[in-house]
Design a protein around this motif. Structure first.
Motif, PDB file in Angstrom:
ATOM      1  N   VAL A 215       0.865  -1.190   0.000  1.00 29.59           N
ATOM      2  CA  VAL A 215       0.000   0.000   0.000  1.00 29.59           C
ATOM      3  C   VAL A 215       0.896   1.233   0.000  1.00 29.59           C
ATOM      4  CG1 VAL A 215      -1.757   1.291   1.281  1.00 29.59           C
ATOM      5  CG2 VAL A 215      -1.758  -1.210   1.312  1.00 29.59           C
ATOM      6  N   GLY A 216       0.534   2.235  -0.792  1.00 31.09           N
ATOM      7  CA  GLY A 216       1.318   3.468  -0.764  1.00 31.09           C
ATOM      8  C   GLY A 216       1.057   4.325  -1.979  1.00 31.09           C
ATOM      9  N   LEU A 217       1.966   5.254  -2.214  1.00 28.89           N
ATOM     10  CA  LEU A 217       1.840   6.191  -3.326  1.00 28.89           C
ATOM     11  C   LEU A 217       2.573   5.628  -4.547  1.00 28.89           C
ATOM     12  CD1 LEU A 217       0.990   9.112  -4.173  1.00 28.89           C
ATOM     13  CD2 LEU A 217       3.294   9.826  -3.479  1.00 28.89           C
ATOM     14  N   ALA A 218       1.863   5.523  -5.671  1.00 26.62           N
ATOM     15  CA  ALA A 218       2.503   5.048  -6.906  1.00 26.62           C
ATOM     16  C   ALA A 218       3.397   6.165  -7.434  1.00 26.62           C
ATOM     17  CB  ALA A 218       1.436   4.664  -7.933  1.00 26.62           C
ATOM     18  N   ARG A 219       4.692   6.008  -7.203  1.00 26.18           N
ATOM     19  CA  ARG A 219       5.642   7.081  -7.496  1.00 26.18           C
ATOM     20  C   ARG A 219       6.051   7.123  -8.966  1.00 26.18           C
ATOM     21  NH1 ARG A 219       6.208  11.517  -4.950  1.00 26.18           N
ATOM     22  NH2 ARG A 219       6.680  11.344  -2.745  1.00 26.18           N
ATOM     23  N   ASP A 220       6.415   5.926  -9.482  1.00 24.51           N
ATOM     24  CA  ASP A 220       6.988   5.914 -10.839  1.00 24.51           C
ATOM     25  C   ASP A 220       7.043   4.480 -11.333  1.00 24.51           C
ATOM     26  OD1 ASP A 220       8.121   6.852 -13.148  1.00 24.51           O
ATOM     27  OD2 ASP A 220       9.808   7.859 -12.187  1.00 24.51           O
ATOM     28  N   VAL A 221       7.543   4.320 -12.558  1.00 21.37           N
ATOM     29  CA  VAL A 221       7.877   2.986 -13.074  1.00 21.37           C
ATOM     30  C   VAL A 221       9.376   2.977 -13.354  1.00 21.37           C
ATOM     31  CG1 VAL A 221       5.644   2.355 -14.048  1.00 21.37           C
ATOM     32  CG2 VAL A 221       7.179   3.804 -15.390  1.00 21.37           C
ATOM     33  N   ASP A 222       9.967   1.778 -13.343  1.00 26.65           N
ATOM     34  CA  ASP A 222      11.386   1.726 -13.679  1.00 26.65           C
ATOM     35  C   ASP A 222      11.564   1.277 -15.127  1.00 26.65           C
ATOM     36  OD1 ASP A 222      11.169  -1.021 -13.726  1.00 26.65           O
ATOM     37  OD2 ASP A 222      12.222  -1.344 -11.832  1.00 26.65           O
ATOM     38  N   GLU A 223      12.818   1.046 -15.538  1.00 26.64           N
ATOM     39  CA  GLU A 223      13.089   0.747 -16.952  1.00 26.64           C
ATOM     40  C   GLU A 223      12.575  -0.632 -17.359  1.00 26.64           C
ATOM     41  OE1 GLU A 223      15.304   1.059 -14.597  1.00 26.64           O
ATOM     42  OE2 GLU A 223      16.535  -0.748 -14.598  1.00 26.64           O
ATOM     43  N   ASP A 224      12.173  -1.456 -16.387  1.00 27.57           N
ATOM     44  CA  ASP A 224      11.561  -2.749 -16.697  1.00 27.57           C
ATOM     45  C   ASP A 224      10.040  -2.678 -16.648  1.00 27.57           C
ATOM     46  OD1 ASP A 224      14.013  -4.106 -16.987  1.00 27.57           O
ATOM     47  OD2 ASP A 224      14.199  -4.195 -14.807  1.00 27.57           O
ATOM     48  N   GLY A 225       9.497  -1.482 -16.458  1.00 25.03           N
ATOM     49  CA  GLY A 225       8.049  -1.332 -16.396  1.00 25.03           C
ATOM     50  C   GLY A 225       7.474  -1.633 -15.028  1.00 25.03           C
ATOM     51  N   ALA A 226       8.306  -1.998 -14.056  1.00 26.72           N
ATOM     52  CA  ALA A 226       7.810  -2.309 -12.702  1.00 26.72           C
ATOM     53  C   ALA A 226       7.287  -1.034 -12.036  1.00 26.72           C
ATOM     54  CB  ALA A 226       8.924  -2.929 -11.860  1.00 26.72           C
ATOM     55  N   LEU A 227       6.272  -1.209 -11.186  1.00 28.93           N
ATOM     56  CA  LEU A 227       5.680  -0.072 -10.483  1.00 28.93           C
ATOM     57  C   LEU A 227       6.432   0.158  -9.167  1.00 28.93           C
ATOM     58  CD1 LEU A 227       3.292   1.972 -10.547  1.00 28.93           C
ATOM     59  CD2 LEU A 227       1.947   0.258  -9.317  1.00 28.93           C
ATOM     60  N   LEU A 228       6.780   1.420  -8.899  1.00 27.20           N
ATOM     61  CA  LEU A 228       7.510   1.765  -7.679  1.00 27.20           C
ATOM     62  C   LEU A 228       6.540   2.456  -6.727  1.00 27.20           C
ATOM     63  CD1 LEU A 228      10.733   3.109  -9.447  1.00 27.20           C
ATOM     64  CD2 LEU A 228      10.337   0.831  -8.488  1.00 27.20           C
ATOM     65  N   ILE A 229       6.262   1.784  -5.612  1.00 24.37           N
ATOM     66  CA  ILE A 229       5.286   2.292  -4.647  1.00 24.37           C
ATOM     67  C   ILE A 229       6.008   2.730  -3.382  1.00 24.37           C
ATOM     68  CG2 ILE A 229       3.247   1.705  -3.267  1.00 24.37           C
ATOM     69  CD1 ILE A 229       2.544  -0.373  -5.379  1.00 24.37           C
ATOM     70  N   GLU A 230       5.711   3.969  -2.974  1.00 19.42           N
ATOM     71  CA  GLU A 230       6.330   4.490  -1.750  1.00 19.42           C
ATOM     72  C   GLU A 230       5.386   4.235  -0.582  1.00 19.42           C
ATOM     73  OE1 GLU A 230       7.818   8.541  -2.058  1.00 19.42           O
ATOM     74  OE2 GLU A 230       7.389   8.793   0.071  1.00 19.42           O
ATOM     75  N   SER A 231       5.837   3.423   0.351  1.00 12.46           N
ATOM     76  CA  SER A 231       4.991   3.105   1.506  1.00 12.46           C
ATOM     77  C   SER A 231       4.984   4.279   2.478  1.00 12.46           C
ATOM     78  CB  SER A 231       5.514   1.846   2.203  1.00 12.46           C
ATOM     79  OG  SER A 231       6.728   2.158   2.856  1.00 12.46           O
ATOM     80  N   SER A 232       4.093   4.211   3.479  1.00 14.74           N
ATOM     81  CA  SER A 232       3.973   5.322   4.432  1.00 14.74           C
ATOM     82  C   SER A 232       5.264   5.532   5.218  1.00 14.74           C
ATOM     83  CB  SER A 232       2.802   5.081   5.384  1.00 14.74           C
ATOM     84  OG  SER A 232       2.941   3.803   5.951  1.00 14.74           O
ATOM     85  N   SER A 233       6.086   4.488   5.319  1.00 17.07           N
ATOM     86  CA  SER A 233       7.360   4.645   6.031  1.00 17.07           C
ATOM     87  C   SER A 233       8.444   5.208   5.111  1.00 17.07           C
ATOM     88  CB  SER A 233       7.803   3.300   6.598  1.00 17.07           C
ATOM     89  OG  SER A 233       8.029   2.401   5.528  1.00 17.07           O
ATOM     90  N   GLY A 234       8.083   5.478   3.850  1.00 19.76           N
ATOM     91  CA  GLY A 234       9.042   6.084   2.933  1.00 19.76           C
ATOM     92  C   GLY A 234       9.853   5.072   2.140  1.00 19.76           C
ATOM     93  N   GLU A 235       9.576   3.785   2.382  1.00 19.93           N
ATOM     94  CA  GLU A 235      10.302   2.732   1.656  1.00 19.93           C
ATOM     95  C   GLU A 235       9.747   2.606   0.229  1.00 19.93           C
ATOM     96  OE1 GLU A 235      10.833  -2.141   2.042  1.00 19.93           O
ATOM     97  OE2 GLU A 235       9.331  -1.053   3.187  1.00 19.93           O
ATOM     98  N   LEU A 236      10.627   2.423  -0.761  1.00 22.76           N
ATOM     99  CA  LEU A 236      10.180   2.266  -2.146  1.00 22.76           C
ATOM    100  C   LEU A 236      10.099   0.770  -2.472  1.00 22.76           C
ATOM    101  CD1 LEU A 236       9.466   4.498  -4.109  1.00 22.76           C
ATOM    102  CD2 LEU A 236      11.750   4.318  -5.104  1.00 22.76           C
ATOM    103  N   VAL A 237       8.890   0.293  -2.782  1.00 22.78           N
ATOM    104  CA  VAL A 237       8.687  -1.133  -3.053  1.00 22.78           C
ATOM    105  C   VAL A 237       8.464  -1.313  -4.545  1.00 22.78           C
ATOM    106  CG1 VAL A 237       7.307  -3.171  -2.508  1.00 22.78           C
ATOM    107  CG2 VAL A 237       7.606  -1.374  -0.794  1.00 22.78           C
ATOM    108  N   ARG A 238       9.158  -2.291  -5.121  1.00 22.48           N
ATOM    109  CA  ARG A 238       9.080  -2.541  -6.564  1.00 22.48           C
ATOM    110  C   ARG A 238       8.091  -3.688  -6.816  1.00 22.48           C
ATOM    111  NH1 ARG A 238      11.874  -5.699 -10.223  1.00 22.48           N
ATOM    112  NH2 ARG A 238      12.178  -4.677 -12.238  1.00 22.48           N
ATOM    113  N   VAL A 239       7.075  -3.423  -7.629  1.00 24.44           N
ATOM    114  CA  VAL A 239       6.045  -4.425  -7.897  1.00 24.44           C
ATOM    115  C   VAL A 239       6.082  -4.767  -9.385  1.00 24.44           C
ATOM    116  CG1 VAL A 239       3.556  -4.833  -7.924  1.00 24.44           C
ATOM    117  CG2 VAL A 239       4.581  -3.578  -6.029  1.00 24.44           C
ATOM    118  N   VAL A 240       6.189  -6.063  -9.703  1.00 18.78           N
ATOM    119  CA  VAL A 240       6.298  -6.442 -11.115  1.00 18.78           C
ATOM    120  C   VAL A 240       4.988  -6.954 -11.711  1.00 18.78           C
ATOM    121  CG1 VAL A 240       8.768  -6.909 -11.035  1.00 18.78           C
ATOM    122  CG2 VAL A 240       7.170  -8.749 -10.544  1.00 18.78           C
ATOM    123  N   ALA A 241       4.049  -7.402 -10.874  1.00 16.87           N
ATOM    124  CA  ALA A 241       2.771  -7.897 -11.407  1.00 16.87           C
ATOM    125  C   ALA A 241       1.702  -7.762 -10.345  1.00 16.87           C
ATOM    126  CB  ALA A 241       2.893  -9.363 -11.821  1.00 16.87           C
TER     127      ALA A 241
END
Ligand code: BTN
Length: 249
Positions: A215-241
């Motif tokens: 859960v968090g803010l959808a910040r960006d995508v990376d060069e592989d198209g993965a979604l980068l989500i910033e959690s409330s603790s500020g951690e950036l989580v990479r989601v591929v599917a």
């Protein structure tokens, strides 16, 4: 009304392109994979009016009733860098198709759901055709709802829409198939531009989202198209599917 999808109509619009069409098929992706392994060239196209055991993302089924939708699979040359660019190209091409026929408010929900005002218009499923340990082809499967009514959609009525409603006109499915295939090939002809074009169409970035347990803010995508989500603790989580749910507190 004259049927708007038939072998003859497709043949007239697609020129010499290798084509397989059937009124009913199990899955156009299965047919295209088998044909690719049997020697079909890149550019060959499989189209069905009704698709009875179609496949969707994440192991789901995708039924295509007759007379109301597009179910097609385009055979592409093997690309070493997985299925990313064909996937994004498919989504971009459907978005452009809808805009070309008059739709407004078209965007892409990560990763590849083309939506109009937040409602899903199509599904895209790229698959690889392997034999003897070699990648022989990529099959780009696309299912577009053309005139399936909300009543016919059942549970999906809350989240789906169709091309004729968003374009505000009666559409010819054979014409849409020909246009869509040309758009996919046009997008793929400039591979270096695809990621940025796709990113620019994403409606997911900048939103509060949930994907699985993330859960968090959808910040960006990376060069592989993965979604980068910033959690409330500020951690950036990479989601591929996964399925994105928007607006979770
Ligand atoms: C999704 O789940 O969003 C992707 C659905 C992809 C459906 C299309 S229809 C044509 C092609 N053949 C299949 O069996 N699936 C894809």
């Amino acid at each position: 009304m004259m049927d708007d999808l038939s072998y003859e109509r497709l043949r007239a619009l697609l020129g010499q392109r290798p084509l397989r069409y059937a009124e009913q098929m199990s899955s156009t992706n299965d047919e295209a994979i088998a044909w690719a392994l049997d020697g079909a060239p890149a550019g060959a196209l499989v189209v069905a009016d009704e698709q009875v055991t179609g496949r969707g993302r994440l192991g789901r089924t995708w039924y295509t009733p007759p007379g109301v939708a597009l179910a097609l699979s385009l055979i592409l040359p093997p690309v070493p860098d997985r299925l990313l660019l064909p996937t994004l190209a498919g989504a971009l091409a459907v978005a452009r198709l809808a805009e070309a026929w008059g739709a407004q408010g078209v965007g892409i929900k990560w990763p590849n759901d083309v939506q109009v005002n937040g409602r899903k218009l199509c599904g895209i499923l790229p698959e690889a055709a392997w034999s003897g340990g070699h990648l022989r082809a990529v099959v780009l499967g696309m299912g577009v709802n053309v005139r399936l009514s909300l009543a016919e959609m059942g549970d999906l009525a809350q989240t789906a829409t169709n091309m004729e409603d968003v374009c505000g006109q009666r559409l010819d499915r054979a014409r849409l198939v020909a246009d869509l295939v040309a758009l996919v090939e046009d997008v793929l002809s400039q591979p270096g531009a695809i990621l940025a074009q796709w990113r620019a169409c994403l409606t997911t970035l900048g939103r509060q989202v949930r994907v699985g347990s993330v859960v968090g803010l959808a910040r960006d995508v990376d060069e592989d198209g993965a979604l980068l989500i910033e959690s409330s603790s500020g951690e950036l989580v990479r989601v591929v599917a996964g399925d994105v749910h928007i607006g979770v507190a």
